[in-house]
Design a protein around this motif. Sequence first.
Motif, PDB file in Angstrom:
ATOM      1  N   LYS A  98      60.749 -17.428  90.376  1.00 27.89           N
ATOM      2  CA  LYS A  98      61.064 -15.994  90.458  1.00 27.89           C
ATOM      3  C   LYS A  98      61.004 -15.510  91.905  1.00 27.89           C
ATOM      4  CE  LYS A  98      58.932 -15.066  85.941  1.00 27.89           C
ATOM      5  NZ  LYS A  98      57.866 -14.307  85.247  1.00 27.89           N
ATOM      6  N   ASP A  99      59.973 -15.943  92.635  1.00 24.49           N
ATOM      7  CA  ASP A  99      59.818 -15.537  94.038  1.00 24.49           C
ATOM      8  C   ASP A  99      61.033 -15.922  94.875  1.00 24.49           C
ATOM      9  OD1 ASP A  99      57.307 -14.462  93.670  1.00 24.49           O
ATOM     10  OD2 ASP A  99      56.236 -16.268  94.315  1.00 24.49           O
ATOM     11  N   GLU A 100      61.675 -17.024  94.520  1.00 29.22           N
ATOM     12  CA  GLU A 100      62.793 -17.517  95.316  1.00 29.22           C
ATOM     13  C   GLU A 100      64.136 -16.988  94.817  1.00 29.22           C
ATOM     14  OE1 GLU A 100      62.365 -21.766  95.516  1.00 29.22           O
ATOM     15  OE2 GLU A 100      60.594 -21.633  96.794  1.00 29.22           O
ATOM     16  N   ARG A 101      64.317 -16.917  93.513  1.00 31.82           N
ATOM     17  CA  ARG A 101      65.619 -16.530  92.962  1.00 31.82           C
ATOM     18  C   ARG A 101      65.911 -15.035  93.140  1.00 31.82           C
ATOM     19  NH1 ARG A 101      68.460 -20.323  89.925  1.00 31.82           N
ATOM     20  NH2 ARG A 101      69.750 -18.596  89.156  1.00 31.82           N
ATOM     21  N   ILE A 102      64.908 -14.195  92.956  1.00 35.24           N
ATOM     22  CA  ILE A 102      65.165 -12.757  93.032  1.00 35.24           C
ATOM     23  C   ILE A 102      65.626 -12.331  94.433  1.00 35.24           C
ATOM     24  CG2 ILE A 102      64.054 -10.470  92.923  1.00 35.24           C
ATOM     25  CD1 ILE A 102      62.515 -11.488  90.469  1.00 35.24           C
ATOM     26  N   PRO A 103      64.942 -12.723  95.522  1.00 28.83           N
ATOM     27  CA  PRO A 103      65.468 -12.353  96.843  1.00 28.83           C
ATOM     28  C   PRO A 103      66.851 -12.947  97.112  1.00 28.83           C
ATOM     29  CG  PRO A 103      63.164 -12.988  97.015  1.00 28.83           C
ATOM     30  CD  PRO A 103      63.617 -13.360  95.631  1.00 28.83           C
ATOM     31  N   LEU A 104      67.072 -14.203  96.725  1.00 32.65           N
ATOM     32  CA  LEU A 104      68.361 -14.840  96.995  1.00 32.65           C
ATOM     33  C   LEU A 104      69.505 -14.125  96.278  1.00 32.65           C
ATOM     34  CD1 LEU A 104      67.308 -18.599  96.881  1.00 32.65           C
ATOM     35  CD2 LEU A 104      68.299 -17.415  98.851  1.00 32.65           C
ATOM     36  N   LEU A 105      69.237 -13.633  95.093  1.00 35.90           N
ATOM     37  CA  LEU A 105      70.274 -12.901  94.361  1.00 35.90           C
ATOM     38  C   LEU A 105      70.728 -11.669  95.135  1.00 35.90           C
ATOM     39  CD1 LEU A 105      71.770 -12.987  91.573  1.00 35.90           C
ATOM     40  CD2 LEU A 105      70.095 -11.315  90.789  1.00 35.90           C
ATOM     41  N   HIS A 106      69.836 -11.151  95.983  1.00 33.41           N
ATOM     42  CA  HIS A 106      70.149  -9.964  96.781  1.00 33.41           C
ATOM     43  C   HIS A 106      70.451 -10.315  98.242  1.00 33.41           C
ATOM     44  CE1 HIS A 106      69.158  -7.003  93.652  1.00 33.41           C
ATOM     45  NE2 HIS A 106      68.239  -7.878  93.261  1.00 33.41           N
ATOM     46  N   GLY A 107      70.731 -11.604  98.493  1.00 33.82           N
ATOM     47  CA  GLY A 107      71.157 -12.001  99.823  1.00 33.82           C
ATOM     48  C   GLY A 107      70.055 -12.122 100.845  1.00 33.82           C
ATOM     49  N   MET A 108      68.795 -12.341 100.380  1.00 37.48           N
ATOM     50  CA  MET A 108      67.664 -12.517 101.291  1.00 37.48           C
ATOM     51  C   MET A 108      66.990 -13.850 101.036  1.00 37.48           C
ATOM     52  SD  MET A 108      66.036  -8.711 101.279  1.00 37.48           S
ATOM     53  CE  MET A 108      67.085  -8.063  99.979  1.00 37.48           C
ATOM     54  N   LEU A 109      66.313 -14.358 102.042  1.00 39.01           N
ATOM     55  CA  LEU A 109      65.619 -15.627 101.892  1.00 39.01           C
ATOM     56  C   LEU A 109      64.516 -15.530 100.843  1.00 39.01           C
ATOM     57  CD1 LEU A 109      65.418 -16.813 105.580  1.00 39.01           C
ATOM     58  CD2 LEU A 109      66.165 -18.244 103.675  1.00 39.01           C
ATOM     59  N   GLY A 110      64.499 -16.513  99.945  1.00 37.20           N
ATOM     60  CA  GLY A 110      63.413 -16.629  98.992  1.00 37.20           C
ATOM     61  C   GLY A 110      62.637 -17.888  99.341  1.00 37.20           C
ATOM     62  N   GLN A 111      61.344 -17.751  99.580  1.00 39.71           N
ATOM     63  CA  GLN A 111      60.558 -18.911 100.031  1.00 39.71           C
ATOM     64  C   GLN A 111      59.119 -18.732  99.599  1.00 39.71           C
ATOM     65  OE1 GLN A 111      58.229 -20.116 102.581  1.00 39.71           O
ATOM     66  NE2 GLN A 111      58.879 -22.196 102.088  1.00 39.71           N
ATOM     67  N   GLU A 112      58.413 -19.829  99.450  1.00 38.95           N
ATOM     68  CA  GLU A 112      57.063 -19.793  98.871  1.00 38.95           C
ATOM     69  C   GLU A 112      56.069 -18.966  99.683  1.00 38.95           C
ATOM     70  OE1 GLU A 112      53.622 -22.958  97.426  1.00 38.95           O
ATOM     71  OE2 GLU A 112      55.074 -23.542  98.951  1.00 38.95           O
ATOM     72  N   THR A 113      56.114 -19.048 101.000  1.00 43.35           N
ATOM     73  CA  THR A 113      55.106 -18.363 101.814  1.00 43.35           C
ATOM     74  C   THR A 113      55.696 -17.360 102.788  1.00 43.35           C
ATOM     75  OG1 THR A 113      55.139 -20.153 103.451  1.00 43.35           O
ATOM     76  CG2 THR A 113      53.511 -20.311 101.689  1.00 43.35           C
ATOM     77  N   ASN A 114      57.013 -17.261 102.853  1.00 42.57           N
ATOM     78  CA  ASN A 114      57.675 -16.362 103.788  1.00 42.57           C
ATOM     79  C   ASN A 114      58.504 -15.332 103.036  1.00 42.57           C
ATOM     80  OD1 ASN A 114      57.381 -17.812 106.702  1.00 42.57           O
ATOM     81  ND2 ASN A 114      57.602 -19.330 105.086  1.00 42.57           N
ATOM     82  N   GLY A 115      58.724 -14.186 103.641  1.00 41.52           N
ATOM     83  CA  GLY A 115      59.542 -13.166 103.022  1.00 41.52           C
ATOM     84  C   GLY A 115      58.899 -12.571 101.785  1.00 41.52           C
ATOM     85  N   ALA A 116      59.742 -12.008 100.900  1.00 41.26           N
ATOM     86  CA  ALA A 116      59.246 -11.320  99.710  1.00 41.26           C
ATOM     87  C   ALA A 116      58.476 -12.265  98.788  1.00 41.26           C
ATOM     88  CB  ALA A 116      60.413 -10.681  98.966  1.00 41.26           C
ATOM     89  N   GLY A 117      58.936 -13.513  98.671  1.00 37.54           N
ATOM     90  CA  GLY A 117      58.257 -14.480  97.804  1.00 37.54           C
ATOM     91  C   GLY A 117      56.839 -14.754  98.247  1.00 37.54           C
ATOM     92  N   GLY A 118      56.644 -14.917  99.551  1.00 41.35           N
ATOM     93  CA  GLY A 118      55.302 -15.156 100.076  1.00 41.35           C
ATOM     94  C   GLY A 118      54.387 -13.969  99.848  1.00 41.35           C
ATOM     95  N   ILE A 119      54.930 -12.768 100.001  1.00 41.75           N
ATOM     96  CA  ILE A 119      54.134 -11.553  99.773  1.00 41.75           C
ATOM     97  C   ILE A 119      53.662 -11.504  98.328  1.00 41.75           C
ATOM     98  CG2 ILE A 119      54.290  -9.034  99.581  1.00 41.75           C
ATOM     99  CD1 ILE A 119      56.102  -9.080 102.077  1.00 41.75           C
ATOM    100  N   PHE A 120      54.558 -11.788  97.392  1.00 37.73           N
ATOM    101  CA  PHE A 120      54.168 -11.692  95.982  1.00 37.73           C
ATOM    102  C   PHE A 120      53.253 -12.832  95.554  1.00 37.73           C
ATOM    103  CE2 PHE A 120      56.837  -8.106  95.581  1.00 37.73           C
ATOM    104  CZ  PHE A 120      56.438  -7.464  94.429  1.00 37.73           C
ATOM    105  N   LYS A 121      53.372 -13.965  96.190  1.00 35.12           N
ATOM    106  CA  LYS A 121      52.409 -15.025  95.889  1.00 35.12           C
ATOM    107  C   LYS A 121      51.003 -14.581  96.292  1.00 35.12           C
ATOM    108  CE  LYS A 121      51.872 -20.030  96.046  1.00 35.12           C
ATOM    109  NZ  LYS A 121      50.417 -20.106  95.995  1.00 35.12           N
ATOM    110  N   ALA A 122      50.889 -13.911  97.430  1.00 32.66           N
ATOM    111  CA  ALA A 122      49.593 -13.390  97.865  1.00 32.66           C
ATOM    112  C   ALA A 122      49.080 -12.310  96.913  1.00 32.66           C
ATOM    113  CB  ALA A 122      49.699 -12.834  99.288  1.00 32.66           C
TER     114      ALA A 122
END
Length: 462
Positions: A98-122
């Motif tokens: 989810k952390d990776e697919r949701i940002p990518l669907l909106h044209g942003m990097l989805g990554q485990e520790t960087n960007g929106a995905g990293g924030i939500f993992k924290a």
Amino acid sequence: MKKGIKIATIGGGSSYTPELMEGFIKRYQELPIREIWLVDVEEGKEKLSIIGGLTKRMWKAAGYPVEIHTTLNRQEALKDADFVTTQFRVGFLDARIKDERIPLLHGMLGQETNGAGGIFKALRTIPVMEGIVEDMRRLCPNAWLINFTNPSGIITEAVIRRMGWKRCIGLCNVPVISMMSEPGLIGKKPGELNYRFAGLNHFHWHRVFDESGKEVTGRILEHINEKNGGTPVNIYHAPFPMDILRSMKAIPCGYHRYYIAQKEMLAHSLEEFHTERGTRAEQMKETERELFALYRNPELSKKPEQLSRRGGAYYSDAACECINAIYNDKKIPMVVSTENNGAIPCLPSDCIVEVSAVISAAGAWPMVWGEMSGAMRGQLQLMKAMEECVIQAAMYGDPGALKEAFMLNPLIENGGEGDKVLKELLIAHEKYLPRFGSEIPKLKEEGWQSQDPVVRVLTEDA
């Protein structure tokens, strides 16, 4: 004579655990472990059982009398522990998808520790760490907490700076990968060069010196875009712009590619996202299935080579050697996340940084890097401010702080699509974000949900 060591590993059902056990086995003559407790949650019960069986076979094959326990009762495992290691993922790999697919669907990097995905993992992880620290205060008040849970730097800062648990060190295998792979680029062997690291977890730089003290940073830097230039296998090898790196006069870690080569990294992620390969998380889920099929084999009694495909190279060397250095007061250099204490003057003294440090029975003593160049200083201050907002949001369910974190993060579009990503991630992770219990229902009433069909299915199944 020191008594035998008790170790509790939170997230014991992880596919990485055999790597950790291999490291402990290798160091048993220095680390007389008495018992190891592998802890997980109810949803991870089956994996924990499989890992427990393999772990017992590994220690039996090694010939050492170590007791292995598996449990879903964290308190039972923490009682009188000497060291607690954390390597868990709240929501398992489905949450990372989810952390990776949701940002990518909106044209942003989805990554485990960087960007929106990293924030939500924290956001998902910090409340769980609070519970672990509370249990440790009661059950093992003198234990060291060795954190390997990502985003490691943010989690370690929350534990030390906000929860007040000072006996904590954060670890990452990325610096070890650099120190093992880079010497060969200039005809040297691992251990023949001297390294100095400074920055934040997954956002650091390093300089390198040879046996005579001569700096060889520039020589290694010229090889950074080569296949074996020190970038972890889980990061796409987009080329760094060499003029910027030469100006900085320091070697960035592989994760800087997400920021310095953002266009190329995003294009590669989107390409995989729109093909059968899918996101990195989906690839890792398949790798994990293959690994656990191997782990089930009652004849297997060692770490399989396939584990290296998960990107965890040298994980055990970082975690186990840190414990070894503390237990035996070794006073050796390692790269860890610890209190700054002036090592990087442009950041607060009490914040957590990832730096070269001397590890002893007293913990980590950071080595001073000195002044950063203008570009490095600006990036560090921005990222540290972003981390502080993330911690504030996670600990208090503060929607304003979460929006500030999104605003500061260079990988997230301000407003527009960025706001959509924030709302969709909140709803997708509702189960693991109870502190946003007043915010998420309002979004659902407004009709917000992820537009990605894979995320919808995972959210319904959660």
